[in-house]
Design a protein around this motif. Structure first.
Motif, mmCIF file in Angstrom:
data_model
loop_
_atom_site.group_PDB
_atom_site.id
_atom_site.type_symbol
_atom_site.label_atom_id
_atom_site.label_comp_id
_atom_site.label_asym_id
_atom_site.label_seq_id
_atom_site.Cartn_x
_atom_site.Cartn_y
_atom_site.Cartn_z
ATOM 1 N N ALA A 1 0.861 -1.181 0.000
ATOM 2 C CA ALA A 1 0.000 0.000 0.000
ATOM 3 C C ALA A 1 0.898 1.231 0.000
ATOM 4 O O ALA A 1 1.988 1.199 0.593
ATOM 5 N N VAL A 2 0.452 2.293 -0.647
ATOM 6 C CA VAL A 2 1.288 3.488 -0.745
ATOM 7 C C VAL A 2 0.460 4.744 -0.514
ATOM 8 O O VAL A 2 -0.721 4.814 -0.857
ATOM 9 N N GLY A 3 1.117 5.738 0.061
ATOM 10 C CA GLY A 3 0.571 7.085 0.160
ATOM 11 C C GLY A 3 1.677 8.044 -0.238
ATOM 12 O O GLY A 3 2.772 7.982 0.327
ATOM 13 N N VAL A 4 1.410 8.892 -1.222
ATOM 14 C CA VAL A 4 2.428 9.796 -1.765
ATOM 15 C C VAL A 4 1.895 11.216 -1.756
ATOM 16 O O VAL A 4 0.757 11.467 -2.186
ATOM 17 N N TYR A 5 2.713 12.158 -1.285
ATOM 18 C CA TYR A 5 2.379 13.579 -1.410
ATOM 19 C C TYR A 5 3.241 14.187 -2.501
ATOM 20 O O TYR A 5 4.471 14.041 -2.501
ATOM 21 N N TYR B 1 -3.559 9.618 5.341
ATOM 22 C CA TYR B 1 -3.022 10.963 5.526
ATOM 23 C C TYR B 1 -3.903 11.707 6.510
ATOM 24 O O TYR B 1 -5.088 11.396 6.679
ATOM 25 N N TRP B 2 -3.305 12.682 7.173
ATOM 26 C CA TRP B 2 -4.016 13.459 8.199
ATOM 27 C C TRP B 2 -3.507 14.890 8.190
ATOM 28 O O TRP B 2 -2.314 15.140 7.960
ATOM 29 N N HIS B 3 -4.418 15.816 8.439
ATOM 30 C CA HIS B 3 -4.046 17.204 8.738
ATOM 31 C C HIS B 3 -5.117 17.773 9.654
ATOM 32 O O HIS B 3 -6.176 17.142 9.872
ATOM 33 N N ARG B 4 -4.866 18.911 10.206
ATOM 34 C CA ARG B 4 -5.835 19.517 11.129
ATOM 35 C C ARG B 4 -7.168 19.700 10.426
ATOM 36 O O ARG B 4 -7.242 20.077 9.273
ATOM 37 N N GLY B 5 -8.231 19.390 11.169
ATOM 38 C CA GLY B 5 -9.566 19.427 10.607
ATOM 39 C C GLY B 5 -10.116 18.055 10.281
ATOM 40 O O GLY B 5 -11.322 17.892 10.099
ATOM 41 N N LEU B 6 -9.219 17.049 10.213
ATOM 42 C CA LEU B 6 -9.643 15.670 9.977
ATOM 43 C C LEU B 6 -9.705 14.913 11.300
ATOM 44 O O LEU B 6 -8.996 15.257 12.252
ATOM 45 N N GLY C 1 -7.820 9.834 10.279
ATOM 46 C CA GLY C 1 -7.299 10.323 9.009
ATOM 47 C C GLY C 1 -8.161 9.861 7.845
ATOM 48 O O GLY C 1 -9.310 9.429 8.020
ATOM 49 N N VAL C 2 -7.615 9.972 6.639
ATOM 50 C CA VAL C 2 -8.292 9.491 5.427
ATOM 51 C C VAL C 2 -7.579 8.220 5.002
ATOM 52 O O VAL C 2 -6.398 8.248 4.655
ATOM 53 N N ARG C 3 -8.295 7.113 5.048
ATOM 54 C CA ARG C 3 -7.692 5.805 4.799
ATOM 55 C C ARG C 3 -8.710 4.913 4.096
ATOM 56 O O ARG C 3 -9.885 4.912 4.455
ATOM 57 N N GLU D 1 -5.045 24.965 0.333
ATOM 58 C CA GLU D 1 -3.962 25.928 0.543
ATOM 59 C C GLU D 1 -3.771 26.278 2.017
ATOM 60 O O GLU D 1 -2.676 26.609 2.442
ATOM 61 N N GLY D 2 -4.844 26.200 2.793
ATOM 62 C CA GLY D 2 -4.738 26.554 4.209
ATOM 63 C C GLY D 2 -4.054 25.516 5.070
ATOM 64 O O GLY D 2 -3.722 25.783 6.237
ATOM 65 N N VAL D 3 -3.811 24.320 4.527
ATOM 66 C CA VAL D 3 -3.158 23.258 5.304
ATOM 67 C C VAL D 3 -1.669 23.540 5.382
ATOM 68 O O VAL D 3 -0.997 23.681 4.356
ATOM 69 N N ARG D 4 -1.149 23.613 6.600
ATOM 70 C CA ARG D 4 0.258 23.963 6.806
ATOM 71 C C ARG D 4 1.128 22.752 7.137
ATOM 72 O O ARG D 4 2.332 22.769 6.901
ATOM 73 N N GLU D 5 0.522 21.700 7.716
ATOM 74 C CA GLU D 5 1.260 20.482 8.034
ATOM 75 C C GLU D 5 0.445 19.275 7.596
ATOM 76 O O GLU D 5 -0.789 19.289 7.657
ATOM 77 N N LEU D 6 1.157 18.237 7.174
ATOM 78 C CA LEU D 6 0.526 17.019 6.670
ATOM 79 C C LEU D 6 1.256 15.812 7.235
ATOM 80 O O LEU D 6 2.482 15.812 7.318
ATOM 81 N N VAL D 7 0.492 14.794 7.619
ATOM 82 C CA VAL D 7 1.053 13.535 8.116
ATOM 83 C C VAL D 7 0.650 12.405 7.174
ATOM 84 O O VAL D 7 -0.506 12.325 6.754
#
Length: 272
Positions: A97-101, A116-121, A125-127, A208-214
């Motif tokens: 399985a892969v997740g790529v930014y 993946y996850w960012h603030r607001g989720l 996360g989204v999986r 655009e408002g997302v500043r950090e991503l996991v």
């Protein structure tokens, strides 16, 4: 794009057997989760999951900066196909399985259950979860719960996971649904050297408002803003549910001597 935190650890504490990995370049960040081997086959001395993981990492590392999701998935699939002997049955193919930014496209691309996850989720996360894994985890939980009601100690079930044994054949047959759009609800995407249908590739724009991503493998069922918080949540789940049949329900549990129920990978980036 800057890496703020990065971590990979194998469930058994052996880096050479770990099937999760992270790659970071100037243009991409990826988490790859090699599928747990169920065949016993070795490829150049490696499990199939580790081979698939390392092959995908290298494909990301050498990708053109402007490649799109289809191009990236295609090059990973082709790279793995080139490393496999001819005639490998679908249910025995190494997979990942892969997740790529993609920094150029500001998109997350997913095949399989890397989240993946960012603030607001939410912390999940989204999986994308496989239907086979979902139902198999339920069967395993039912078998182990029945054994507990028979009086079998948790420690004995951790040593001899009869629930895992009960679902082994189903998990192997899952390979027949992999990248098979005709499998309906059972279809699941993975990099296994075959073509991944477009509908099994997730493409998600990052606002655009997302500043950090996991990005994180499924060894982390809950994802938080920092690695320390994410590890703390995992430790709490393992303490409460070592067999992984309750809130940590999974197709496998925490084995004696292991640090977790699965390999795990986590990377947090700042989107400059």
């Amino acid at each position: 794009m800057r890496v703020l935190e990065e971590f990979v650890e194998g469930k058994a504490g052996d880096d050479e057997e770990c099937e999760d990995g992270v790659v970071v370049t100037a243009h991409f960040v990826a988490v790859v989760d090699g599928a747990t081997d169920k065949t016993g086959h070795r490829y150049d001395g490696m499990t199939g999951g580790r081979l698939a993981m390392l092959t995908c990492l290298e494909a990301v590392r050498t990708a053109a900066p402007d490649v799109d999701a289809a191009g990236m998935v295609g090059r990973m699939s082709a790279a793995l196909a080139a490393r496999l002997p001819s005639g490998v049955a679908p249910q025995e193919r190494p997979a990942a399985a892969v997740g790529v930014y993609s920094a150029a496209r500001r998109e997350v691309w997913q095949v399989g259950d890397v989240a993946y996850w960012h603030r607001g989720l939410p912390p999940t996360g989204v999986r994308t979860l496989s239907a086979v894994d979902h139902f198999s985890a339920g069967v395993r939980a039912a078998v182990l719960t029945a054994e507990l009601h028979r009086g079998v100690p948790v420690e004995e079930l951790a040593r001899q996971d009869v629930g895992r044994a009960a679902i082994r054949d189903v998990l192997i047959r899952q390979g027949l649904f992999r990248n098979n759009a005709e499998a309906g609800e059972w279809a699941c995407g993975a990099i296994d050297g075959s073509r991944v249908p477009e509908e099994l590739v997730g493409v998600h724009a990052v606002a655009e408002g997302v500043r950090e991503l996991v990005l994180a493998s499924d060894g982390y069922p809950l994802i938080f803003p920092t690695l320390a918080e994410t590890e703390r949540a995992l430790r709490g789940l393992l303490a409460d549910d070592p067999l992984c049949i309750g809130p940590l329900r999974s197709t496998k549990g925490l084995r004696p001597g292991h640090t977790s129920f699965d390999d795990r990978a986590y990377v947090r980036i700042a989107l400059d």
